[in-house]
Structure formats: structure tokens, C-alpha cells
Design a protein around this motif. Structure first.
Motif, short mmCIF file in Angstrom:
data_model
loop_
_atom_site.label_atom_id
_atom_site.label_comp_id
_atom_site.label_asym_id
_atom_site.label_seq_id
_atom_site.Cartn_x
_atom_site.Cartn_y
_atom_site.Cartn_z
N ALA A 284 7.55 4.46 1.75
CA ALA A 284 7.10 3.66 0.61
C ALA A 284 5.77 4.20 0.13
O ALA A 284 4.93 4.60 0.94
CB ALA A 284 6.96 2.19 1.02
N LYS A 285 5.60 4.25 -1.17
CA LYS A 285 4.34 4.76 -1.72
C LYS A 285 4.11 4.22 -3.13
O LYS A 285 5.03 3.70 -3.77
CB LYS A 285 4.31 6.29 -1.74
N ILE A 286 2.88 4.37 -3.59
CA ILE A 286 2.54 4.11 -4.99
C ILE A 286 3.41 5.01 -5.85
O ILE A 286 3.72 6.13 -5.45
CB ILE A 286 1.06 4.51 -5.22
N THR A 287 3.74 4.56 -7.05
CA THR A 287 4.28 5.50 -8.04
C THR A 287 3.47 5.37 -9.32
O THR A 287 3.18 4.27 -9.76
CB THR A 287 5.80 5.29 -8.29
N GLY A 288 3.06 6.51 -9.87
CA GLY A 288 2.25 6.48 -11.10
C GLY A 288 0.77 6.46 -10.77
O GLY A 288 0.35 6.79 -9.66
N ALA A 289 -0.01 6.01 -11.73
CA ALA A 289 -1.47 6.14 -11.62
C ALA A 289 -2.10 5.21 -10.59
O ALA A 289 -3.19 5.46 -10.10
CB ALA A 289 -2.10 5.90 -12.99
N GLY A 290 -1.43 4.09 -10.23
CA GLY A 290 -2.00 3.15 -9.25
C GLY A 290 -2.93 2.14 -9.91
O GLY A 290 -2.81 1.86 -11.11
N GLY A 291 -3.85 1.56 -9.11
CA GLY A 291 -4.77 0.55 -9.66
C GLY A 291 -4.05 -0.74 -10.05
O GLY A 291 -4.49 -1.47 -10.95
N GLY A 292 -2.93 -1.04 -9.40
CA GLY A 292 -2.01 -2.09 -9.84
C GLY A 292 -0.71 -1.36 -10.15
O GLY A 292 -0.46 -0.29 -9.58
N GLY A 293 0.09 -1.90 -11.03
CA GLY A 293 1.33 -1.18 -11.35
C GLY A 293 2.36 -1.28 -10.25
O GLY A 293 2.54 -2.33 -9.65
N CYS A 294 3.00 -0.17 -9.92
CA CYS A 294 4.18 -0.21 -9.05
C CYS A 294 4.08 0.68 -7.81
O CYS A 294 3.35 1.67 -7.81
CB CYS A 294 5.40 0.25 -9.83
N MET A 295 4.87 0.31 -6.81
CA MET A 295 5.15 1.18 -5.66
C MET A 295 6.67 1.36 -5.65
O MET A 295 7.39 0.67 -6.37
CB MET A 295 4.67 0.56 -4.34
N TYR A 296 7.14 2.31 -4.85
CA TYR A 296 8.59 2.36 -4.65
C TYR A 296 8.89 2.64 -3.19
O TYR A 296 8.05 3.21 -2.47
CB TYR A 296 9.27 3.36 -5.59
N ALA A 297 10.06 2.18 -2.76
CA ALA A 297 10.47 2.34 -1.37
C ALA A 297 11.83 3.01 -1.32
O ALA A 297 12.67 2.80 -2.21
CB ALA A 297 10.55 0.96 -0.71
N LEU A 298 12.04 3.83 -0.32
CA LEU A 298 13.33 4.47 -0.10
C LEU A 298 14.03 3.67 0.99
O LEU A 298 13.53 3.57 2.12
CB LEU A 298 13.10 5.92 0.34
N ALA A 299 15.17 3.07 0.64
CA ALA A 299 15.82 2.14 1.57
C ALA A 299 17.33 2.32 1.55
O ALA A 299 18.06 1.51 0.98
CB ALA A 299 15.44 0.71 1.18
N PRO A 300 17.83 3.39 2.18
CA PRO A 300 19.26 3.68 2.10
C PRO A 300 20.15 2.59 2.69
O PRO A 300 21.23 2.34 2.19
CB PRO A 300 19.43 4.97 2.91
N GLU A 301 19.68 1.92 3.75
CA GLU A 301 20.55 0.97 4.45
C GLU A 301 20.36 -0.46 3.98
O GLU A 301 21.21 -1.30 4.23
CB GLU A 301 20.22 0.98 5.96
N ASN A 302 19.20 -0.74 3.40
CA ASN A 302 18.82 -2.15 3.27
C ASN A 302 18.01 -2.44 2.01
O ASN A 302 16.95 -3.06 2.07
CB ASN A 302 18.01 -2.54 4.51
N GLN A 303 18.53 -2.00 0.86
CA GLN A 303 17.81 -2.24 -0.39
C GLN A 303 17.52 -3.72 -0.61
O GLN A 303 16.44 -4.09 -1.05
CB GLN A 303 18.61 -1.70 -1.57
N SER A 304 18.50 -4.60 -0.30
CA SER A 304 18.26 -6.00 -0.63
C SER A 304 17.25 -6.64 0.31
O SER A 304 16.43 -7.46 -0.13
CB SER A 304 19.56 -6.79 -0.74
N GLU A 305 17.21 -6.24 1.60
CA GLU A 305 16.18 -6.78 2.51
C GLU A 305 14.80 -6.33 2.05
O GLU A 305 13.83 -7.10 2.06
CB GLU A 305 16.38 -6.27 3.96
N VAL A 306 14.70 -5.08 1.61
CA VAL A 306 13.40 -4.57 1.16
C VAL A 306 12.97 -5.30 -0.12
O VAL A 306 11.81 -5.68 -0.28
CB VAL A 306 13.48 -3.03 0.95
#
Ligand code: MEV
Length: 334
Positions: A284-306
Motif C-alpha cells: 500500500a502506498k500514496i498515489t499522486g502528489a500526497g498531502g491528502g488525496g489518495c493511497m492505493y493498495a494491492l489486494a489480490p485475495e481480499n479487495q473487499s476486506e481491504v
């Protein structure tokens, strides 16, 4: 004549900020889009209307005349400046400086979320207005004009956002050049903090730290570039997806740590990143410039739990897909 164009949002998978310093980055277009209608008006002026622009906490609709009097709509005003510059640039290219043009925008992309809303607005506007003025531009040329708009409004920009918005798919980008990477279905969840960051201010903040202590920051940027090259090696390898996901996840976590070290994370971003990891995301990491905004996570087995864990931590999850298509001319009406 009326023209409708649309352009997608993006996520930066690896290499935001270091890409501004000429290091490589990897990004993908996602299936949220901005739609722009363009037509002539006989007032000889530029007129901009925006409906349902999503700014954290509120949805705004505005026309150009109102916006000047509504200082609360700071982010919407920023959108307006990208659109205005985009129209002016295309009018100049087409040698049509006095032509009155009205554009009308609707967008599914939250503004200031690090998902490239400004680039998508600029690219869709350039696409619609250039078609209206009879300019035959390729998507790649439109991406380059989008980069010029970002430089005018934002001051500094690597050009990755308008390039991926114009071209679509999965790209490796370095110093203005891009290469498509083999398409890979990435089981990701994007988590929106609900607050916005200013790319202009964050890029300027990193620049100040770099100038104060280049001997400390340069190795961080070099490491980020190496993460991108390693990620590209993994993506283009013929290893099983399971192994590729584990390696990409590890690289995401390292990249997040380095972005945090540059000072572009926030408490909320880090909370969403850790909530996703605890719920089983491989990375999981920030995506884009940061300072708020979004992060994204890689979750092959469990997208809905994440996604649930992101909600419990106070964020808004979005399960999204990579969009193969960049800028699209949707309709041309006589
Ligand atoms: C913003 O999406 C990405 C940054 O690297 C800025 C840029 O590349 O222009 C922060």
C-alpha cells in the motif's frame, strides 16, 4: 458544431515526485472520466461551465462569471485555470485567437485527490477544442499540450499525468517519453482521504528540501528511480501473477516509506496505508502528489476486506479498473 471529448483519471503506481527530477515512473489510466463539450459562441469570448465538480466536502457547479466572486471555490477556480489555459493554447495553435468558445465540463474525478483531475480536464478540453477548430492532433500531441498547460498553471510538472490521460493503459514514463507496458489486471483498491493536496505546493515543498540538502534528497530520488526499474522488470517478466504481486507489493511499501521521508504523506494517508496492510493488502502506498488525496493498495485475495478496512479508518474506498483507453472523442454534432 458541438464536440464531446472525454479523458480518464490516473494512478501513479510508482515514482511520483522523483519523476519531476527526470527519474522514471509507472502510471495507469483508470476508469473514472472527465467529459468536456465544446462549441462556438458569437461573443468572441471563452466561456466555461462546470457541473458537478467534486471537491472534498462539496459538489460545485459554476460558470465563469460566478467563480471570480466565490473564493470558497478555490479548487474549482484551479480547474478553471487549467481549462482557460488549455483553450488559449489550442486557439493559438489553430491561429484562431479571437474565436468565441464555450466549454461545459462534467467530471467523475474528485479534484485534488491525486488522481490527475486537472490533467484529465486539460486533456479532454484540448481534445474537444482542437477537434472543434479542425486541428488534427494525435493523442500523444494532445498529451504534450497538456504538459504545457500544467507547466503554465502549476509551475513544475513532469508531464506524466497528461500523458497517461491522453494515451491510456499502463505506461512507463521518463523525461517526456513513454512506453506502453504489457497490460496486467491489477487487483487494487484506491482509498480517498477526503481532503485534497495541491500538487503545485507539494512539488514546490519537495524542491525546497532538495535545494536545502541535495546530498540527502538525491539518494532518496535515485532509490525511487531504482524501485521503478525493478517494478518494470517484475511487470514485464513471465513469472506467475502470485509472485509478481508479492514483489510489486514489497516495492510499493518501500516507495511509500520514501515518499513519507520526503514529507508528502499525512496522518490520514498513513492510517489508510496501514489499515489496508493490516487487512491483508500485499502492498500500500500514496498515489499522486500526497498531502491528502489518495493511497492505493494491492489486494489480490481480499479487495473487499481491504475496502472495508479503509472505510473503518475514515477513508472512501474505490475499487477501480485500469482503463486501456485514453482521450476519446465521444460525439461530433453538426
Ligand atoms: C502528480 O500526479 C505527480 C507528481 O510527480 C507531479 C508530476 O509528475 O508532475 C507529484
Amino acid at each position: 458544431m458541438r464536440v464531446l471529448a472525454s479523458a480518464p483519471a490516473k494512478i501513479i503506481l510508482f515514482g511520483e515526485h522523483s519523476v519531476v527530477y527526470g527519474k522514471p515512473a509507472i502510471a495507469a489510466a483508470i476508469d473514472l472520466r472527465t467529459y468536456v463539450w465544446a462549441e462556438f459562441n458569437d461573443r468572441g469570448a471563452i466561456k466555461i461551465e462546470a457541473k458537478d465538480i467534486r471537491v472534498p466536502g462539496l459538489t460545485v457547479s459554476f460558470s465563469e462569471d460566478e467563480i471570480y466572486f466565490e473564493s470558497d471555490y478555490g479548487k474549482a477556480a484551479e480547474v478553471l485555470s487549467y481549462v482557460r489555459q488549455a483553450i488559449e493554447l489550442v486557439r493559438e495553435e489553430a491561429d484562431a485567437n479571437g474565436k468565441g468558445i464555450t466549454v461545459s465540463i462534467t467530471s467523475q474525478i474528485p479534484v485534488g485527490a491525486g488522481l490527475g483531475s486537472s490533467a484529465a480536464v486539460a486533456v479532454a478540453t484540448i481534445g474537444a477544442v482542437s477537434k472543434l477548430l479542425g486541428l488534427e492532433l494525435t493523442n500523444e500531441e494532445i498529451g504534450k499540450l497538456g504538459h504545457r498547460v500544467e507547466l503554465l498553471v502549476q509551475g513544475a510538472s513532469s508531464g506524466i499525468d497528461p500523458t497517461v490521460s491522453a494515451i491510456g493503459g499502463f505506461i512507463h514514463y521518463e523525461k517526456g517519453n513513454f512506453e506502453h507496458l504489457p497490460f496486467m489486471e491489477l487487483p487494487i483498491v484506491v482509498g480517498y482521504t477526503g481532503s485534497s493536496g495541491s500538487t503545485k505546493e507539494l512539488v514546490a515543498m519537495v524542491r525546497r528540501t532538495y535545494e536545502e540538502m541535495p546530498e540527502v534528497i538525491e539518494p532518496v530520488l535515485i532509490a525511487m528511480g531504482k524501485i521503478v526499474e525493478k517494478a518494470r522488470e517484475v511487470i514485464t517478466s513471465d513469472l506467475d501473477d502470485e509472485i509478481r504481486f508479492v514483489q510489486l507489493g514489497r516495492l510499493m511499501n518501500i516507495n511509500h516509506g520514501l515518499l513519507d521521508a520526503l514529507g508528502v504523506s499525512t496522518k490520514k494517508l498513513s492510517e489508510l496505508v496501514y489499515a489496508a496492510r493490516v487487512a491483508g493488502a500485499i502492498g500500500a502506498k500514496i498515489t499522486g502528489a500526497g498531502g491528502g488525496g489518495c493511497m492505493y493498495a494491492l489486494a489480490p485475495e481480499n479487495q473487499s476486506e481491504v475496502a472495508t478496512a479503509i472505510t473503518i479508518a475514515g477513508g472512501t474506498p474505490m475499487i477501480t479498473r485500469i482503463s486501456r483507453e485514453g482521450l476519446r472523442i465521444e460525439e461530433v454534432l453538426p
